[in-house]
Write a protein that holds these residues in place. Structure first.
Motif, mmCIF file in Angstrom:
data_model
loop_
_atom_site.group_PDB
_atom_site.id
_atom_site.type_symbol
_atom_site.label_atom_id
_atom_site.label_comp_id
_atom_site.label_asym_id
_atom_site.label_seq_id
_atom_site.Cartn_x
_atom_site.Cartn_y
_atom_site.Cartn_z
ATOM 1 N N PHE A 537 0.734 -1.289 0.076
ATOM 2 C CA PHE A 537 -0.014 -0.141 -0.037
ATOM 3 C C PHE A 537 0.891 1.289 0.113
ATOM 4 N N ASN A 538 1.918 1.045 0.531
ATOM 5 C CA ASN A 538 2.821 2.381 0.806
ATOM 6 C C ASN A 538 2.999 2.999 -0.477
ATOM 7 N N GLY A 539 2.750 4.349 -0.690
ATOM 8 C CA GLY A 539 3.066 5.189 -1.884
ATOM 9 C C GLY A 539 2.075 5.160 -3.079
ATOM 10 N N LEU A 540 0.987 4.349 -2.709
ATOM 11 C CA LEU A 540 -0.036 4.325 -3.911
ATOM 12 C C LEU A 540 -0.553 5.537 -4.073
ATOM 13 N N PRO A 541 -0.598 5.993 -5.166
ATOM 14 C CA PRO A 541 -1.229 7.607 -5.627
ATOM 15 C C PRO A 541 -2.712 7.742 -5.282
ATOM 16 N N PHE A 542 -3.062 8.797 -4.491
ATOM 17 C CA PHE A 542 -4.596 8.596 -4.299
ATOM 18 C C PHE A 542 -4.774 10.305 -3.975
ATOM 19 N N ALA A 543 -5.781 10.917 -4.657
ATOM 20 C CA ALA A 543 -6.047 12.297 -4.432
ATOM 21 C C ALA A 543 -4.964 13.236 -4.276
ATOM 22 N N GLY A 544 -4.264 13.170 -5.170
ATOM 23 C CA GLY A 544 -3.080 14.044 -5.258
ATOM 24 C C GLY A 544 -1.894 13.806 -4.117
ATOM 25 N N SER A 545 -2.009 12.688 -3.459
ATOM 26 C CA SER A 545 -1.035 12.571 -2.477
ATOM 27 C C SER A 545 -0.873 10.865 -2.457
ATOM 28 N N GLN A 546 -0.252 10.394 -1.491
ATOM 29 C CA GLN A 546 0.200 9.013 -1.536
ATOM 30 C C GLN A 546 -0.357 8.362 -0.112
ATOM 31 N N LEU A 602 -6.106 10.970 4.293
ATOM 32 C CA LEU A 602 -4.694 10.454 4.040
ATOM 33 C C LEU A 602 -3.777 10.521 5.116
ATOM 34 N N ALA A 603 -3.982 11.831 5.773
ATOM 35 C CA ALA A 603 -3.030 12.197 6.768
ATOM 36 C C ALA A 603 -3.175 11.395 8.140
ATOM 37 N N ILE A 604 -4.320 11.356 8.524
ATOM 38 C CA ILE A 604 -4.716 10.747 9.914
ATOM 39 C C ILE A 604 -5.222 9.636 10.073
ATOM 40 N N ASP A 605 -6.009 8.835 9.056
ATOM 41 C CA ASP A 605 -6.685 7.790 8.911
ATOM 42 C C ASP A 605 -5.953 6.578 9.166
ATOM 43 N N VAL A 606 -6.279 5.458 9.816
ATOM 44 C CA VAL A 606 -5.669 4.311 9.960
ATOM 45 C C VAL A 606 -6.159 3.291 8.686
ATOM 46 N N HIS A 607 -7.320 3.802 8.221
ATOM 47 C CA HIS A 607 -7.739 2.854 7.023
ATOM 48 C C HIS A 607 -7.171 3.396 5.595
ATOM 49 N N ALA A 608 -7.027 2.527 4.822
ATOM 50 C CA ALA A 608 -6.633 3.218 3.665
ATOM 51 C C ALA A 608 -7.849 3.638 2.731
ATOM 52 N N ALA A 610 -11.136 3.935 0.483
ATOM 53 C CA ALA A 610 -12.086 2.756 0.165
ATOM 54 C C ALA A 610 -11.982 2.266 -1.058
ATOM 55 N N LYS A 611 -11.699 3.100 -2.059
ATOM 56 C CA LYS A 611 -11.527 2.424 -3.326
ATOM 57 C C LYS A 611 -10.206 1.414 -3.285
ATOM 58 N N LEU A 612 -9.267 1.842 -2.669
ATOM 59 C CA LEU A 612 -8.044 0.969 -2.720
ATOM 60 C C LEU A 612 -8.590 -0.418 -1.929
ATOM 61 N N ARG A 613 -9.155 -0.077 -0.703
ATOM 62 C CA ARG A 613 -9.717 -1.367 0.040
ATOM 63 C C ARG A 613 -10.324 -2.149 -0.835
ATOM 64 N N ALA A 614 -11.021 -1.805 -1.781
ATOM 65 C CA ALA A 614 -11.907 -2.675 -2.499
ATOM 66 C C ALA A 614 -11.100 -3.144 -3.546
ATOM 67 N N ASN A 615 -10.140 -2.621 -4.276
ATOM 68 C CA ASN A 615 -9.371 -2.914 -5.398
ATOM 69 C C ASN A 615 -8.112 -3.968 -5.024
ATOM 70 N N VAL A 616 -7.207 -3.294 -4.073
ATOM 71 C CA VAL A 616 -6.105 -4.035 -3.705
ATOM 72 C C VAL A 616 -6.270 -5.381 -3.114
ATOM 73 N N GLN A 617 -7.312 -5.445 -2.257
ATOM 74 C CA GLN A 617 -7.299 -6.701 -1.406
ATOM 75 C C GLN A 617 -7.950 -7.945 -2.486
ATOM 76 N N VAL A 618 -8.665 -7.735 -3.388
ATOM 77 C CA VAL A 618 -9.143 -8.605 -4.281
ATOM 78 C C VAL A 618 -8.016 -9.049 -4.976
ATOM 79 N N GLN A 619 -6.733 -8.319 -5.304
ATOM 80 C CA GLN A 619 -5.749 -8.564 -6.116
ATOM 81 C C GLN A 619 -5.052 -9.642 -5.514
ATOM 82 N N ASN A 620 -5.170 -9.836 -4.269
ATOM 83 C CA ASN A 620 -4.260 -10.643 -3.243
ATOM 84 C C ASN A 620 -5.094 -12.387 -3.623
ATOM 85 N N LEU A 621 -6.199 -12.412 -3.911
ATOM 86 C CA LEU A 621 -6.952 -13.581 -3.909
ATOM 87 C C LEU A 621 -7.011 -14.281 -5.410
#
Length: 647
Positions: A537-546, A602-608, A610-621
């Motif tokens: 997950f580290n460095g994935l681009p999102f909303a103009g940041s990472q 992106l700065a303070i939330d311990v959750h990734a 939502a879009k990345l939670r949906a997309n990245v996790q299925v890529q592992n299965l």
């Protein structure tokens, strides 16, 4: 208290053309919704979680309006007190007529404090009144003996959302501080300070806030639970200040001298004697004024309420303040949260659904147990202890059997102002909290109301909690297929179970004690696996940041374990439909959010996001690839050696 919650993290959903699901699964599944969904003007986002929140809000506001009109009868005395408080909160005619007057006694009290010694003399009553201080004392389960409540000491919050906003290279920091200054300047003058005095108070308060920054934890640092437990002896802790008489204050608050205080931020208290000094009191006093005005003006006139929310709206990107009635509802429901949750749970969550969800939780735990038994990288002893922890996991579904006794003390004085009632309730709550020091921990006590759209795992108690509000479509419905339910609430359930074995939860044993039950080699191997999740997950681009992979690692481990476990459970059903399973997983994360809110999370939330939670996790299965024919060359394709699987 450290809850590990399920929801948060948002997605923008700005694509105008529907992609192939093999290239962007989240966007493809949610394409029609993303094209038409609109963010309410008084909210920062809309989506799966938020729509449920809005529906519950409308339902309960309608019910409570009917009760006030006499068309419905409240069925208990606690609900009657809530309605009285709700009426006070909604009486903007009275609130506007009173203006800032209800606040004046508290500002006068502070004005009469001329020195740190003056403040020290009344500090016990000050804290019990719920007024701000440059430190926090709290009571929660002792992290190494969770049968008994201990005293915790923590640092205060900053004016900006996180210490990273104060960094020189953070462009958002100065912009937000400018908004904060403008809001506070307006509030201070509206409550009676002259413009020059308001400017001086604000300048001094910001100077004190700036002194705190280097001594407090960032969100990333605070996400490491192992660094929370820093017990100090009574003598050691009380020596942190020459000015604040902690040695007298603490026994006065809890009724005895504790053997230890658990310090969550030792770096802050090591610097305390340089921050809170007689010479620095003018700055501290101004900081107290700003926090009092900022914290309490929401209980006053409509003008002050709207002004006091301007900084929050700038942070979240919400375009408008809530309506008067809606703001009154949230203020009252927040104060009487368990009373409102009890009504919602009993009225709208039936026993059939409760039993069905409980059965699903039990099944998910059984799947997890099987997976642990078949685990090929844990040693036999660690694997055995993991199963013991799982077998001790507490399950709470729907709503608590009993409301906390504290709420019986909440008696509304309809002749007093909303603010006076609110501070009286704050006093009762604080006294109740300190009275629990050195008392047995009530493991089954709920810390989230039943009308909250969320779920959590509590590592100190080793329990998972699923409030009634989240137990509805798209997460769960008796009308949905079992596969769709497993892709929704099933993944939520297994997510919370997974928190017992994430990089934080794994530090706690079956009783919630901070206790290393891992072998050295297993710990080393698990850290390597956790690092693969950080890297993914580290460095994935999102909303103009990472994305910050280290900040979000616990939630990402829980998502991965939860989705994988739910998938296995779904596959055990006779009528398994993996398309429905994965589709519903993508649907529960559909979200549209304001850009400002995305940056904040992106700065303070311990959750990734939502879009990345949906997309990245299925890529592992592997089943995702076979179900949707995802092949090399597709954007959703991830090479097998890069897929992350921990639990």
């Amino acid at each position: 208290m450290k809850q590990v919650q399920f929801s948060a993290g948002t997605a923008g959903g700005k694509s105008s053309q529907t992609p192939r699901l093999q290239d962007d699964f989240y966007e493809a599944i949610n394409a029609d919704w993303l094209k038409t969904a609109k963010i309410p003007a008084d909210r920062p986002a809309t989506g799966g979680f938020q729509v449920l929140v809005e529906n519950i809000e409308k339902t309960l506001m309608t019910d409570f309006a009917a009760m006030e009109a006499g068309d419905k009868k409240p069925d208990n005395s606690l609900l009657i007190e809530f309605l009285k408080y709700y009426q006070l909160a909604a009486d903007f005619k009275q609130r506007d007529a009173a203006g800032a007057k209800p606040l004046q006694p508290y500002l006068k009290r502070l004005a009469n404090i001329k020195s740190l010694a003056d403040w020290q003399a009344q500090l016990k009553d000050w804290l019990l009144a719920g007024l701000p201080a440059p430190f926090d004392l709290d009571v929660d389960a002792d992290m190494k003996n969770t049968k008994v409540n201990a005293l915790f000491a923590d640092a205060p919050g900053l004016f900006l959302p996180d210490k990273t906003y104060y960094a020189k290279d953070n462009q958002n920091g100065p912009q937000l501080m400018a908004v904060f200054k403008q809001m506070m300047q307006q509030l201070l003058t509206k409550v009676g300070y002259s413009k020059p005095d308001a400017q001086q108070i604000l300048s001094q308060a910001i100077a004190f806030d700036a002194q705190l920054v280097s001594h407090v934890k960032s969100a990333e640092e605070a996400a490491d639970y192992s660094k929370m437990y820093n017990p100090q002896s009574f003598a050691e802790f009380t020596s942190h200040s020459k000015e604040i008489d902690f040695a007298s204050l603490i026994p006065a608050l809890i009724g005895a001298k504790p053997e230890k205080i658990i310090v969550t931020q030792p770096k802050f208290f090591a610097a305390f004697d340089q921050l809170v000094t007689a010479e620095n009191f003018p700055q501290l006093k101004s900081w107290l004024i700003v926090n009092i005005v900022r914290g309490l003006t929401g209980y006053l006139s409509n003008d002050l309420r709207i002004t006091s929310g301007s900084y929050g709206r700038a942070l979240s990107g919400s375009k408008e303040a809530m309506s008067q009635q809606k703001s009154a509802y949230y203020l009252a429901a927040g104060q009487f949260d368990q009373v409102v949750g009890d009504y919602y749970g009993r009225r709208y969550f039936g026993p059939k659904a409760k039993q069905d969800v409980h059965n699903m939780v039990v099944k998910m735990i059984a799947v997890y147990k099987k997976r642990l038994q078949q685990n090929d990288w844990l040693s036999a002893n660690t694997r055995k202890q993991a199963i013991v922890k799982l077998e001790h996991l507490g399950i709470q579904v729907g709503y608590p059997d009993q409301i906390k006794p504290l709420f019986k003390q909440f008696k509304v004085d309809s002749n007093a102002s909303l603010l006076v009632n609110a501070l009286h309730f704050a006093h009762l709550t604080i006294v109740d909290r300190f009275s629990k020091w050195n008392q047995p921990v009530v493991r089954t006590e709920w810390e989230m109301s039943a009308n909250t759209v969320n779920a959590y795992y509590h590592p100190f108690r080793n329990i998972i909690v699923f409030p009634a509000a989240i137990l509805q479509a798209p997460f769960y419905s008796l009308k949905q297929s079992a596969s769709a339910n497993f892709g929704g609430i099933g993944a939520v359930i297994a997510h919370e179970v997974s928190h017992a074995f994430d990089n934080n939860g794994a530090l706690f044993d079956e009783f919630g004690n901070l206790h290393n039950w891992w072998t050295e080699s297993d710990t080393a191997h698990f850290k390597k696996l956790a690092q693969t999740m950080v890297t993914e997950f580290n460095g994935l681009p999102f909303a103009g940041s990472q994305v910050n992979g280290k900040l979000t690692v616990s939630e990402n481990i829980a998502d991965a374990g939860g989705l994988s476990c739910a998938l296995e459970a779904a596959k055990s059903e006779k009528d398994v439909d993996l398309k429905a399973f994965f589709t519903n997983w993508a649907k529960i994360w559909r979200t549209k959010a304001q850009p400002e809110y995305l940056k904040l999370l992106l700065a303070i939330d311990v959750h990734a996001p939502a879009k990345l939670r949906a997309n990245v996790q299925v890529q592992n299965l592997t089943d995702f690839y076979t179900t949707f024919n995802v092949k090399p060359g597709d954007k959703m394709y991830l090479a097998p050696e890069k897929r992350v699987n921990i639990w």
